[in-house]
Design a protein around this motif. Sequence first.
Motif, PDB file in Angstrom:
ATOM      1  N   VAL A   1       0.762  -0.952  -0.115  1.00  0.00           N
ATOM      2  CA  VAL A   1      -0.017   0.057   0.247  1.00  0.00           C
ATOM      3  C   VAL A   1       0.894   1.295  -0.084  1.00  0.00           C
ATOM      4  N   ARG A   2       0.436   2.194  -0.860  1.00  0.00           N
ATOM      5  CA  ARG A   2       1.184   3.449  -0.899  1.00  0.00           C
ATOM      6  C   ARG A   2       0.401   4.514  -0.098  1.00  0.00           C
ATOM      7  N   PHE A   3       1.003   5.130   0.711  1.00  0.00           N
ATOM      8  CA  PHE A   3       0.327   6.164   1.436  1.00  0.00           C
ATOM      9  C   PHE A   3       0.382   7.505   0.969  1.00  0.00           C
ATOM     10  N   VAL A   4      -0.361   8.546   0.887  1.00  0.00           N
ATOM     11  CA  VAL A   4      -0.554  10.043   0.645  1.00  0.00           C
ATOM     12  C   VAL A   4      -0.300  10.898   1.900  1.00  0.00           C
ATOM     13  N   ARG A   5       0.601  11.503   2.021  1.00  0.00           N
ATOM     14  CA  ARG A   5       0.665  12.357   3.154  1.00  0.00           C
ATOM     15  C   ARG A   5       0.255  13.904   2.654  1.00  0.00           C
ATOM     16  N   ALA A   6      -0.236  14.532   3.771  1.00  0.00           N
ATOM     17  CA  ALA A   6      -0.685  15.790   3.629  1.00  0.00           C
ATOM     18  C   ALA A   6      -0.021  16.663   4.943  1.00  0.00           C
ATOM     19  N   GLU A   7       1.192  17.321   4.711  1.00  0.00           N
ATOM     20  CA  GLU A   7       1.822  17.886   5.612  1.00  0.00           C
ATOM     21  C   GLU A   7       1.560  19.506   5.749  1.00  0.00           C
TER      22      GLU A   7
ATOM     23  N   ALA B   1      -4.271  11.410  -7.458  1.00  0.00           N
ATOM     24  CA  ALA B   1      -4.603  11.203  -8.857  1.00  0.00           C
ATOM     25  C   ALA B   1      -3.509  10.559  -9.654  1.00  0.00           C
ATOM     26  N   LYS B   2      -2.276  10.888  -9.412  1.00  0.00           N
ATOM     27  CA  LYS B   2      -1.112  10.286 -10.228  1.00  0.00           C
ATOM     28  C   LYS B   2      -1.041   8.603  -9.746  1.00  0.00           C
ATOM     29  N   LEU B   3      -1.590   8.174  -8.456  1.00  0.00           N
ATOM     30  CA  LEU B   3      -1.650   6.951  -8.158  1.00  0.00           C
ATOM     31  C   LEU B   3      -2.671   6.251  -8.844  1.00  0.00           C
ATOM     32  N   ALA B   4      -3.926   6.695  -8.764  1.00  0.00           N
ATOM     33  CA  ALA B   4      -4.903   6.199  -9.500  1.00  0.00           C
ATOM     34  C   ALA B   4      -4.957   6.072 -11.225  1.00  0.00           C
ATOM     35  N   ALA B   5      -4.003   6.856 -11.779  1.00  0.00           N
ATOM     36  CA  ALA B   5      -3.847   6.771 -13.198  1.00  0.00           C
ATOM     37  C   ALA B   5      -3.163   5.460 -13.569  1.00  0.00           C
TER      38      ALA B   5
END
Length: 44
Positions: free
Chosen positions: A13-19, A40-44
């Motif tokens: 699993v790749r996580f997306v961070r919002a810092e 969006a990049k991961l979903a493409a």
Amino acid sequence: MFGYLGITDVRFVRFVRAEGVAMGDAKKAEALGEAANSIAKLAA
């Protein structure tokens, strides 16, 4: 190796961070925008 241990369902699993979301409205909007772009990049 995982099969030897009895693990048959392996997912990475790749996580997306919002810092910076607690550093004011402008920084929060920027951080959330960058996170949305990453998603969006991961979903493409």
